[in-house]
Design an enzyme around this catalytic site. Structure first.
Site, short mmCIF file in Angstrom:
data_model
loop_
_atom_site.label_atom_id
_atom_site.label_comp_id
_atom_site.label_asym_id
_atom_site.label_seq_id
_atom_site.Cartn_x
_atom_site.Cartn_y
_atom_site.Cartn_z
N LYS A 125 0.85 -1.19 0.00
CA LYS A 125 0.00 0.00 0.00
C LYS A 125 0.88 1.24 0.00
O LYS A 125 1.72 1.43 0.89
CB LYS A 125 -0.90 0.00 1.24
CG LYS A 125 -1.71 1.27 1.44
CD LYS A 125 -2.44 1.26 2.78
CE LYS A 125 -3.12 2.58 3.08
NZ LYS A 125 -3.78 2.60 4.41
N LYS A 139 -10.50 12.87 7.57
CA LYS A 139 -10.01 12.59 8.91
C LYS A 139 -10.10 13.85 9.77
O LYS A 139 -9.97 14.96 9.26
CB LYS A 139 -8.54 12.15 8.86
CG LYS A 139 -8.26 10.83 8.19
CD LYS A 139 -6.76 10.56 8.19
CE LYS A 139 -6.41 9.28 7.47
NZ LYS A 139 -6.84 8.08 8.20
N GLU A 183 -9.33 3.37 2.15
CA GLU A 183 -8.84 3.38 0.77
C GLU A 183 -7.72 2.40 0.51
O GLU A 183 -7.52 1.96 -0.63
CB GLU A 183 -8.38 4.79 0.38
CG GLU A 183 -6.97 5.18 0.78
CD GLU A 183 -6.71 5.15 2.29
OE1 GLU A 183 -5.58 4.84 2.70
OE2 GLU A 183 -7.64 5.43 3.06
N ARG A 205 -7.36 -0.71 1.22
CA ARG A 205 -7.83 -2.01 0.71
C ARG A 205 -8.26 -1.91 -0.75
O ARG A 205 -8.25 -2.91 -1.47
CB ARG A 205 -8.97 -2.52 1.60
CG ARG A 205 -10.20 -1.66 1.64
CD ARG A 205 -11.06 -1.88 2.87
NE ARG A 205 -10.38 -1.42 4.09
CZ ARG A 205 -10.91 -1.46 5.30
NH1 ARG A 205 -12.14 -1.92 5.47
NH2 ARG A 205 -10.23 -1.04 6.35
#
Length: 488
Positions: free
Chosen positions: A244, A256, A328, A330
């Site tokens: 990632k 966030k 995001e 995944r």
């Protein structure tokens, strides 16, 4: 070079021309010994109350010795892990000396002391007007037995790999967007027998990489997929690494809170790790094919950004309803796992700062490990040999239904239900791991998922060879896993 060069000598450290000496000392129960040439060492340690406890460090004055001396404690059971930590503790704190000589008062192989010194001596070229006192640029480790060529190569490669992760992830996101990261990856392996392919946004669109494109479409800096391949002649095993690489994670439109956004340049740790591990494998000449897939995107809010409720079509054709744009990682890994699976490797390992839930479950020192049982066991054994903390977690069948979406094949989050967040993410990723054959009932390719959200960044006090900041966690375990797999 961001870490010290490390050399071997069989000469006593007192004969060295080093600027300072570091002694590794075990727990003292009846006072310190006075080795040859070190008359007064025991009384010097006693005068400052140094016990040799693990993690301890002290500068001492030893009568008759002009070279500055420091001691680092190795504890009551000074095995290789304790010796590595002690050398790292010492070199990390013994600043202001360019050349340090290291020796242990207990018999030690060269490699753990050298590895600890190289890891503990890392330094980032910071942006301060006046930096702190520098750590050593060269270290000489004195042991009775010379290291093998393989050990010296491994120490340099592993220390370089960890340093690469730290350099990349510590760099501010303004200077390391997706295209910059892709270029840095290619540059890192330019002198090695590694093939590099970089897919830009046009190639990603043509290839059907809808997960990466969906995550990156809100940013002015388009996403990238980087594939690296190290394939030495005669290699009989193939391990694929998927990382990632979110160069900055605002959470997208599922924004966030401000405090959670600080430090989110670190969300590319997984991609930096798989790049570094492949580089180390090539430098060590491991007889195994290693491919690495770096799934790189900026997760930013804008008028173009993916909205909660949008549906993305990933590389393998799976549709995903995006309920939370802050889940995001995944999504980009879905494309990476599908791409890696097309090559039918013997093992797939993905590495990601994936879930905050992993820190709730395991804290900040243990990596979360999920996947196929035998593959997980192999990784855990490698982690134990390298003394990197890791813990297995289940992928419960009863949670599979939680992945269902009413309008798509999957949903990427359980809104309002925090239970088992790391396990949900692991189950989501498993969907994209391919089968060993075209038979729909065939077993999945052996796969390991490493959630390093807790261990990738040390936010508390330094310990051992680990500074505050980016850790390079799982690099050593993964290199060990590759070396072991190659020897099968």
């Amino acid at each position: 070079m961001p870490f010290p060069s490390v050399a071997y000598t069989d000469a006593p450290v007192l004969d060295s021309d080093a600027d300072a000496i570091l002694l590794i000392v075990p727990t003292l129960t009846e006072g310190a010994p006075d080795p040859d040439g070190w008359s007064g060492l025991g009384s010097a340690l006693a005068s400052v109350g140094f016990s040799g406890a693990a993690g301890s460090f002290q500068r001492v004055h030893v009568p008759g010795i002009q070279t500055p001396v420091a001691v680092a404690g190795a504890g009551t059971d000074p095995g290789e892990a304790a010796l590595r930590d002690a050398a790292g503790t010492g070199i990390r704190q013994l600043t202001g000396f360019a050349h340090v000589a290291v020796a242990s008062l207990v018999e030690s192989p060269w490699r753990p002391l050298a590895e600890g010194a190289a890891l503990g001596g890392y330094r980032f070229a910071d942006y301060k007007k006046k930096s702190a006192k520098a750590r050593a640029t060269s270290v000489t480790v004195s042991t009775s037995s010379a290291p093998s060529e393989a050990d010296t190569a491994a120490v340099a490669a592993i220390a370089g790999a960890v340093a690469l992760v730290k350099d990349l992830v510590t760099t501010p996101a303004e200077w390391l967007g997706p295209a910059d990261f892709a270029a840095a990856a290619a540059d890192a392996v330019k002198d090695l027998p590694v093939d590099v392919e970089i897919l830009d946004e046009d190639a990603l669109r043509e290839g059907g990489y809808g997960g990466i494109l969906g995550v990156g479409q809100g940013s002015d800096r388009p996403p990238r997929m980087v594939r690296l391949d190290y394939s030495p002649a005669g290699a009989e095993r193939h391990v694929a690494l998927v990382g990632k690489g979110i160069t900055f994670d605002t959470g997208g439109l599922s924004l966030k809170p401000p405090t959670s956004m600080v430090g989110m340049k670190y969300d590319m740790c997984g991609a930096a790790t798989v790049l570094a591990v492949l580089k180390a494998a090539a430098e060590m000449g491991l007889p195994i094919q290693v491919s690495a897939w770096l799934c790189i995107a900026d997760n930013m809010p804008s008028g173009r950004a993916t909205r909660p409720g949008d549906v993305l079509r990933t590389l393998d054709g799976t549709t995903v309803e995006v309920l939370n744009t802050d889940a995001e990682g995944r999504l980009v890994l879905a494309d990476g796992l599908a791409a890696a699976s097309r090559e039918n490797p013997d093992l797939i390992v993905d590495v990601a700062t994936l879930t905050g839930a992993i820190t709730v479950a395991l804290g900040n020192r243990h990596a979360g490990v999920m996947g196929e049982d035998d593959a997980v066991a192999a990784y855990l054994a490698a982690a134990e040999r390298t003394a990197e903390l890791a813990w297995p977690l289940p992928l419960p069948d009863h949670m599979v239904d939680d992945l269902d979406s009413p309008i798509a094949d999957l949903q990427n989050a359980k809104i309002g239900d925090p239970a088992g967040g790391s396990l949900f993410a692991g189950l989501f990723l498993r969907h994209f791991v391919g089968r060993v054959s075209d038979d729909a009932d065939a077993a999945r390719i052996p796969w390991v998922h490493l959630d390093i959200a807790g261990v990738g960044m040390n936010k508390s006090a330094p310990f051992g060879y680990t500074d505050k900041g980016v850790t390079g966690a799982t690099v050593r375990s993964l290199v060990e896993l590759l070396a072991t797999d190659a020897a099968r």
